[in-house]
Design an enzyme around this catalytic site. Structure first.
Site, PDB file in Angstrom:
ATOM      1  CG  ASP A  72       4.567  12.916  11.089  1.00  0.00           C
ATOM      2  OD1 ASP A  72       4.622  13.990  10.461  1.00  0.00           O
ATOM      3  OD2 ASP A  72       4.901  11.824  10.600  1.00  0.00           O
ATOM      4  CB  VAL A 109       7.272  -1.633   3.368  1.00  0.00           C
ATOM      5  CG1 VAL A 109       6.493  -1.752   2.061  1.00  0.00           C
ATOM      6  CG2 VAL A 109       8.713  -1.219   3.091  1.00  0.00           C
ATOM      7  CD  GLU A 164       9.611   1.616   0.514  1.00  0.00           C
ATOM      8  OE1 GLU A 164      10.811   1.445   0.820  1.00  0.00           O
ATOM      9  OE2 GLU A 164       9.126   1.269  -0.581  1.00  0.00           O
ATOM     10  N   GLY A 165       7.330   4.262   3.822  1.00  0.00           N
ATOM     11  CA  GLY A 165       7.863   5.434   4.490  1.00  0.00           C
ATOM     12  C   GLY A 165       9.345   5.275   4.754  1.00  0.00           C
ATOM     13  CG  LEU A 225      -1.969  -1.118   1.298  1.00  0.00           C
ATOM     14  CD1 LEU A 225      -2.773  -1.003   2.587  1.00  0.00           C
ATOM     15  CD2 LEU A 225      -2.891  -1.097   0.086  1.00  0.00           C
ATOM     16  CE  LYS A 241       4.079   1.794   9.502  1.00  0.00           C
ATOM     17  NZ  LYS A 241       4.271   3.085  10.214  1.00  0.00           N
TER      18      LYS A 241
END
Length: 495
Positions: A308, A146, A141-142, A139, A186
């Site tokens: 955030d 992921v 990725e940061g 879905l 995640k």
């Protein structure tokens, strides 16, 4: 995930509740009947508030308890002045322990509820493992992880280690049959500096909020460590798991030119009839914003600051709920969890001008019990929750002003607002972009007034912005048009 800056950086930082009152409890029979009524009403979604006072407890029911007898005997030796002093001191201690961020409640959670949750999960076999899941599609990725969609496999199911589900097959899967429990997974990146640390923090914060404020974030199911390496898993890698509540965040919806109308049927259950187009869009944005700030009020009440808040970290569920996600950058300022004075975690497009959730001169937190005892003083002096409120103001402005929804438009706004010292009224007079502020100007400009009180500098006293609780009392929300629309839509469906 947010980015890291060092201190050397030269820049400056739900529906209306029904109040259901019940009669005071006088006998055990009444208690039993009242409890059954409360259980029935809670299943129907009614928020109960019992009118109960210590006078309703018969004195004789406590007289046989040794601690109560000892307390009575000790109190009898006190003079009237000493009694007054005792009760005043007890009241002050009680007020301090229950003041935000909740020293007493936090201690109960840390030393009772958290171990109890772990013990129960282990006892009933709720601990997760790699073979429990089938990963279906990627879905996003940061920086540190992921995100995948997946399903929780039935207990009698067998999984081939090297199975890979194509995107086409994932979409064709029957999520009402064998694979009915969908999940979000995640994968914490392996070998990336800081990834393991932030994975641990995100797990901790999700467990904490699942107990303290479960409706503010996606339902957290737990975590597991991969026991072997294959095409999807790396041995020793950590995975976090949430129940699937939606695969689109607010940022995804805001990319659509029809926003916020593309959320109308999701937020209200139908398309609103007989309402002007601008007012309909304003009601949708107000309902989204009410949910965001309500969630922030709840997490701030536990001592947690998200740090955030942005559209990409606000998932939209299929039931029209807005939930916070991605707590890897969060800080629990009750005990100093994930707070390191010499670094800050932020997204430069949404962070406030002060950059740091606490002043840079704030020392490293002491051991957790001491930090918890000092936290009410720290909170009152610095109001760290206002860090998130600036970000919430940016989200409101983005939703209401189409030209600010693009990356370039938002970056240009940040340059302009900095040049006028974060004064939105001055920005409005000087900006050359000619933004459409019609939604914020409705109802005598209540939306504009709210956003100017969120997007601002803190000032010398570290105030200058509305807290989440104060924002919910602002006239922008007190009109309640979005709540009325939500209630009416539910009534129309129930007929």
């Amino acid at each position: 995930m947010a980015s890291l800056l060092s201190p050397a950086t030269p820049t400056a930082t739900s529906a209306a509740f029904h109040s259901c009152s019940t009669a005071g409890f006088s006998t055990p029979t009444h208690i039993s009947s009242q409890n059954s009524s409360l259980s029935l009403l809670s299943r129907r979604g009614c928020m109960m508030r019992c009118s109960f006072s210590p006078q309703d407890i018969p004195v004789d029911s406590l007289s046989h308890l040794p601690p109560f007898l000892d307390f009575q005997n000790s109190l009898a030796t006190f003079s009237d002045t000493q009694k007054w002093g005792f009760f005043v001191s007890a009241g002050i201690v009680w007020f301090y322990l229950t003041a935000r961020p909740g020293v007493l409640i936090g201690a109960i959670d840390a030393y009772l509820l958290a171990p109890l949750q772990l013990g129960l999960d282990t006892l009933i076999g709720r601990r997760l493992k790699r073979s429990d899941f089938l990963v279906t599609e990627k879905l996003g990725e940061g920086s540190f992880g992921v995100v995948y969609a997946g399903v929780l496999l039935p207990k009698n199911s067998t999984l081939v280690d090297d199975v890979r589900v194509s995107k086409a097959r994932a979409k064709a899967m029957d999520f009402t049959g064998e694979f009915k429990q969908r999940v979000i997974l995640k994968k914490v990146k392996v070998g990336v500096r800081g990834a393991e640390e932030f994975g641990e923090y995100e797990e901790w914060f999700n467990y904490r909020l699942s107990r303290a404020a479960p409706d503010t974030c996606a339902e957290f199911l737990g975590s597991f460590v991969a026991d072997k390496t294959n095409t999807m898993f790396t041995k020793g890698g950590k995975w976090l798991v949430w129940r699937f509540e939606g695969d689109r965040d607010l940022a995804d919806y805001m990319k659509d030119r029809s926003f916020p109308s593309n959320l109308e049927s999701i937020m209200f259950g139908r398309v609103l009839q007989g309402v002007e187009s601008v007012k309909r869009r304003a009601l949708i944005i107000k309902q989204i914003m009410r949910q965001i700030i309500t969630s922030l009020r709840k997490i701030h009440g536990t001592g947690i600051v998200h740090r955030d808040v942005k559209p990409a970290n606000l998932v939209v569920t299929k039931k029209g709920q807005i939930k916070l996600i991605d707590f890897g950058a969060a800080a629990d300022l009750r005990i100093g969890k994930n707070y390191i004075p010499e670094r800050t975690l932020l997204d430069p497009d949404y962070c406030p001008p002060e950059l740091y959730v606490l002043p840079e001169e704030t020392p490293s937190p002491p051991p957790e019990p001491i930090a918890a005892l000092l936290s009410p003083i720290l909170w009152q002096l610095n109001s760290p929750d206002l860090f998130d409120m600036y970000s919430a103001g940016i989200v409101l402005l983005q939703m209401a002003v189409p030209t600010l929804r693009s990356t370039a438009g938002l970056k240009n706004f940040n340059l302009e607002i900095k040049s006028v010292e974060y004064d939105l009224n001055r920005w409005r007079e000087r900006t050359r972009t000619r933004p459409d502020l019609s939604i914020l100007d409705l109802d005598s400009g209540r939306g504009w007034d709210l956003v100017t009180k969120l997007i601002s500098e803190r000032g010398s006293l570290r105030r200058g912005r509305l807290s989440a609780a104060a924002a919910l009392r602002h006239p922008y929300f007190l009109l309640g048009g979005d709540q009325a629309a939500a209630v009416l839509s539910k009534l129309s469906f129930s007929k």
